[in-house]
Motif scaffolding. Structure first.
Motif, PDB file in Angstrom:
ATOM      1  N   VAL A   7     -19.640  59.784  77.300  1.00 21.08           N
ATOM      2  CA  VAL A   7     -19.416  58.404  77.720  1.00 21.08           C
ATOM      3  C   VAL A   7     -19.320  57.494  76.494  1.00 21.08           C
ATOM      4  CG1 VAL A   7     -20.379  56.481  79.035  1.00 21.08           C
ATOM      5  CG2 VAL A   7     -20.676  58.821  79.861  1.00 21.08           C
ATOM      6  N   ILE A  39     -23.684  60.006  74.791  1.00 22.50           N
ATOM      7  CA  ILE A  39     -23.100  58.693  74.533  1.00 22.50           C
ATOM      8  C   ILE A  39     -22.467  58.721  73.144  1.00 22.50           C
ATOM      9  CG2 ILE A  39     -23.511  56.206  74.427  1.00 22.50           C
ATOM     10  CD1 ILE A  39     -24.337  57.484  77.130  1.00 22.50           C
ATOM     11  N   ILE A  60     -20.946  51.761  78.671  1.00 18.87           N
ATOM     12  CA  ILE A  60     -22.350  51.520  79.018  1.00 18.87           C
ATOM     13  C   ILE A  60     -22.574  50.011  79.087  1.00 18.87           C
ATOM     14  CG2 ILE A  60     -24.753  51.751  78.246  1.00 18.87           C
ATOM     15  CD1 ILE A  60     -23.679  54.441  79.122  1.00 18.87           C
ATOM     16  N   LEU A  80     -25.490  64.157  79.633  1.00 16.88           N
ATOM     17  CA  LEU A  80     -24.739  62.960  79.267  1.00 16.88           C
ATOM     18  C   LEU A  80     -24.871  62.786  77.764  1.00 16.88           C
ATOM     19  CD1 LEU A  80     -23.411  60.208  80.131  1.00 16.88           C
ATOM     20  CD2 LEU A  80     -25.729  59.351  80.370  1.00 16.88           C
ATOM     21  N   ALA A 106     -18.968  55.066  82.222  1.00 16.35           N
ATOM     22  CA  ALA A 106     -20.323  55.082  82.787  1.00 16.35           C
ATOM     23  C   ALA A 106     -20.339  54.672  84.254  1.00 16.35           C
ATOM     24  CB  ALA A 106     -21.237  54.172  81.971  1.00 16.35           C
TER      25      ALA A 106
END
Length: 172
Positions: free
Chosen positions: A29, A101, A34, A99, A9
Protein backbone atom coordinates in the motif's frame (compact mmCIF):
# COMPACT_ATOMS: atom_id res chain seq x y z
CA UNK A 1 5.70 -17.22 -1.27
CA UNK A 2 2.71 -14.89 -0.99
CA UNK A 3 1.08 -13.35 -4.03
CA UNK A 4 1.72 -9.60 -3.99
CA UNK A 5 -0.64 -6.80 -5.07
CA UNK A 6 -0.44 -3.03 -5.05
CA UNK A 7 -3.68 -1.63 -3.65
CA UNK A 8 -5.17 1.52 -2.18
CA UNK A 9 -5.75 1.41 1.57
CA UNK A 10 -9.44 2.27 1.22
CA UNK A 11 -10.01 -0.89 -0.82
CA UNK A 12 -8.76 -3.00 2.08
CA UNK A 13 -11.44 -1.37 4.20
CA UNK A 14 -14.22 -1.59 1.62
CA UNK A 15 -13.52 -5.09 0.32
CA UNK A 16 -12.93 -7.04 3.53
CA UNK A 17 -13.34 -10.34 1.69
CA UNK A 18 -9.94 -9.87 0.03
CA UNK A 19 -8.33 -10.07 3.47
CA UNK A 20 -9.40 -13.72 3.82
CA UNK A 21 -7.94 -15.46 0.75
CA UNK A 22 -7.21 -19.18 0.49
CA UNK A 23 -3.56 -18.48 -0.37
CA UNK A 24 -1.00 -16.18 1.30
CA UNK A 25 -1.21 -12.60 0.01
CA UNK A 26 0.85 -9.49 0.63
CA UNK A 27 -0.85 -6.16 -0.03
CA UNK A 28 1.57 -3.36 -0.77
CA UNK A 29 0.00 0.00 0.00
CA UNK A 30 1.48 3.36 -1.02
CA UNK A 31 1.55 5.65 2.01
CA UNK A 32 -0.39 8.50 0.31
CA UNK A 33 -3.38 6.14 0.21
CA UNK A 34 -3.10 5.68 3.98
CA UNK A 35 -3.36 9.45 4.31
CA UNK A 36 -6.50 9.31 2.17
CA UNK A 37 -8.17 7.19 4.87
CA UNK A 38 -7.99 10.14 7.25
CA UNK A 39 -9.43 12.44 4.58
CA UNK A 40 -12.30 10.03 3.93
CA UNK A 41 -12.97 9.65 7.64
CA UNK A 42 -13.15 13.40 8.20
CA UNK A 43 -14.98 14.31 5.01
CA UNK A 44 -18.65 15.30 5.20
CA UNK A 45 -19.02 14.01 1.63
CA UNK A 46 -20.51 10.52 1.33
CA UNK A 47 -18.31 7.80 -0.15
CA UNK A 48 -21.25 5.66 -1.16
CA UNK A 49 -24.62 6.68 -2.59
CA UNK A 50 -26.61 4.54 -0.13
CA UNK A 51 -26.51 6.03 3.41
CA UNK A 52 -26.32 2.58 5.06
CA UNK A 53 -23.44 1.55 2.79
CA UNK A 54 -21.71 4.86 3.46
CA UNK A 55 -21.98 4.37 7.22
CA UNK A 56 -20.66 0.82 6.91
CA UNK A 57 -17.68 1.84 4.73
CA UNK A 58 -16.77 4.71 7.03
CA UNK A 59 -16.86 2.35 10.02
CA UNK A 60 -14.52 -0.04 8.17
CA UNK A 61 -12.18 2.86 7.35
CA UNK A 62 -12.19 3.77 11.05
CA UNK A 63 -11.36 0.16 11.97
CA UNK A 64 -8.40 0.11 9.59
CA UNK A 65 -7.12 3.45 10.88
CA UNK A 66 -7.43 2.18 14.47
CA UNK A 67 -5.54 -1.00 13.56
CA UNK A 68 -2.73 0.94 11.90
CA UNK A 69 -2.51 3.23 14.94
CA UNK A 70 -1.93 0.37 17.38
CA UNK A 71 1.54 1.26 18.76
CA UNK A 72 3.27 -1.84 17.34
CA UNK A 73 1.87 -1.23 13.84
CA UNK A 74 2.35 2.53 14.06
CA UNK A 75 6.03 2.04 14.86
CA UNK A 76 6.49 -0.15 11.76
CA UNK A 77 4.75 2.45 9.63
CA UNK A 78 6.74 5.37 11.02
CA UNK A 79 10.06 3.65 10.29
CA UNK A 80 9.11 3.42 6.62
CA UNK A 81 8.42 7.14 6.42
CA UNK A 82 11.99 8.23 7.08
CA UNK A 83 13.28 7.54 3.55
CA UNK A 84 11.50 7.87 0.19
CA UNK A 85 10.47 4.49 -1.24
CA UNK A 86 11.32 2.60 1.93
CA UNK A 87 8.98 -0.16 3.07
CA UNK A 88 7.53 -1.01 6.44
CA UNK A 89 7.96 -4.37 8.05
CA UNK A 90 4.99 -6.63 7.43
CA UNK A 91 1.82 -5.85 9.33
CA UNK A 92 -0.40 -8.90 9.71
CA UNK A 93 -4.04 -8.46 8.68
CA UNK A 94 -5.05 -12.05 9.10
CA UNK A 95 -3.84 -15.62 9.05
CA UNK A 96 -2.57 -15.46 5.47
CA UNK A 97 -2.53 -11.72 4.72
CA UNK A 98 0.17 -9.17 5.34
CA UNK A 99 0.34 -5.47 4.63
CA UNK A 100 3.47 -3.55 3.64
CA UNK A 101 3.40 0.24 3.49
CA UNK A 102 5.66 1.95 0.93
CA UNK A 103 6.67 5.59 1.33
CA UNK A 104 5.80 6.21 -2.33
CA UNK A 105 6.28 9.60 -3.94
CA UNK A 106 4.48 11.07 -6.93
CA UNK A 107 6.99 12.25 -9.50
CA UNK A 108 4.28 13.36 -11.98
CA UNK A 109 5.65 10.92 -14.55
CA UNK A 110 2.13 9.95 -15.56
CA UNK A 111 0.49 13.27 -14.65
CA UNK A 112 -1.23 13.68 -17.99
CA UNK A 113 -2.92 10.28 -17.66
CA UNK A 114 -3.28 9.70 -13.92
CA UNK A 115 -4.05 11.65 -10.75
CA UNK A 116 -1.40 11.73 -7.96
CA UNK A 117 -2.79 8.72 -6.08
CA UNK A 118 -3.05 6.66 -9.25
CA UNK A 119 0.51 7.70 -10.13
CA UNK A 120 1.94 6.44 -6.82
CA UNK A 121 0.03 3.19 -7.30
CA UNK A 122 1.53 2.69 -10.77
CA UNK A 123 5.02 3.75 -9.67
CA UNK A 124 4.85 1.35 -6.73
CA UNK A 125 3.74 -1.42 -9.08
CA UNK A 126 6.69 -0.72 -11.35
CA UNK A 127 9.18 -0.63 -8.45
CA UNK A 128 7.82 -3.75 -6.77
CA UNK A 129 7.07 -5.73 -9.96
CA UNK A 130 3.65 -6.52 -8.55
CA UNK A 131 0.24 -6.12 -10.19
CA UNK A 132 -2.25 -3.42 -9.30
CA UNK A 133 -5.57 -4.48 -7.78
CA UNK A 134 -8.34 -1.91 -8.26
CA UNK A 135 -12.10 -1.43 -8.36
CA UNK A 136 -11.83 1.42 -10.88
CA UNK A 137 -12.44 0.40 -14.51
CA UNK A 138 -11.45 3.94 -15.56
CA UNK A 139 -7.99 3.46 -14.02
CA UNK A 140 -7.58 0.15 -15.82
CA UNK A 141 -8.52 1.86 -19.09
CA UNK A 142 -6.11 4.74 -18.53
CA UNK A 143 -3.26 2.32 -17.74
CA UNK A 144 -3.97 0.43 -20.95
CA UNK A 145 -4.40 3.59 -23.04
CA UNK A 146 -1.15 5.08 -21.73
CA UNK A 147 0.61 1.75 -22.38
CA UNK A 148 2.01 1.71 -18.85
CA UNK A 149 3.84 -1.60 -18.42
CA UNK A 150 2.07 -2.87 -15.30
CA UNK A 151 -0.26 -5.78 -14.78
CA UNK A 152 -3.66 -4.76 -13.41
CA UNK A 153 -6.59 -6.78 -12.06
CA UNK A 154 -10.11 -5.69 -11.28
CA UNK A 155 -11.07 -6.34 -7.66
CA UNK A 156 -13.76 -8.77 -8.85
CA UNK A 157 -10.95 -10.92 -10.32
CA UNK A 158 -8.96 -11.07 -7.07
CA UNK A 159 -9.45 -14.78 -6.38
CA UNK A 160 -8.68 -15.61 -10.01
CA UNK A 161 -5.49 -13.49 -9.84
CA UNK A 162 -4.34 -15.35 -6.72
CA UNK A 163 -5.09 -18.76 -8.25
CA UNK A 164 -3.57 -17.88 -11.64
CA UNK A 165 -0.25 -16.96 -10.08
CA UNK A 166 -0.13 -20.22 -8.17
CA UNK A 167 -0.76 -22.21 -11.35
CA UNK A 168 1.95 -20.28 -13.20
CA UNK A 169 4.52 -20.80 -10.44
CA UNK A 170 3.77 -24.52 -10.28
CA UNK A 171 4.38 -24.90 -14.02
CA UNK A 172 7.74 -23.13 -13.97
Amino acid sequence: MPRRFIIEAVMLAIYGEITAPDEPVEFIVPYPTIMELYEFRNSPEPLMSDPDDDLYVKSKIEELIDYLEVPFNRKKLERALSIPWSKSSSILLGKSVSLTIVNALDNEQYGEFLDPIETVIVLTSLRESAPVLTDQPELISRIIDAEIPVQVFGIQDFHFAVETDNLDSQQT
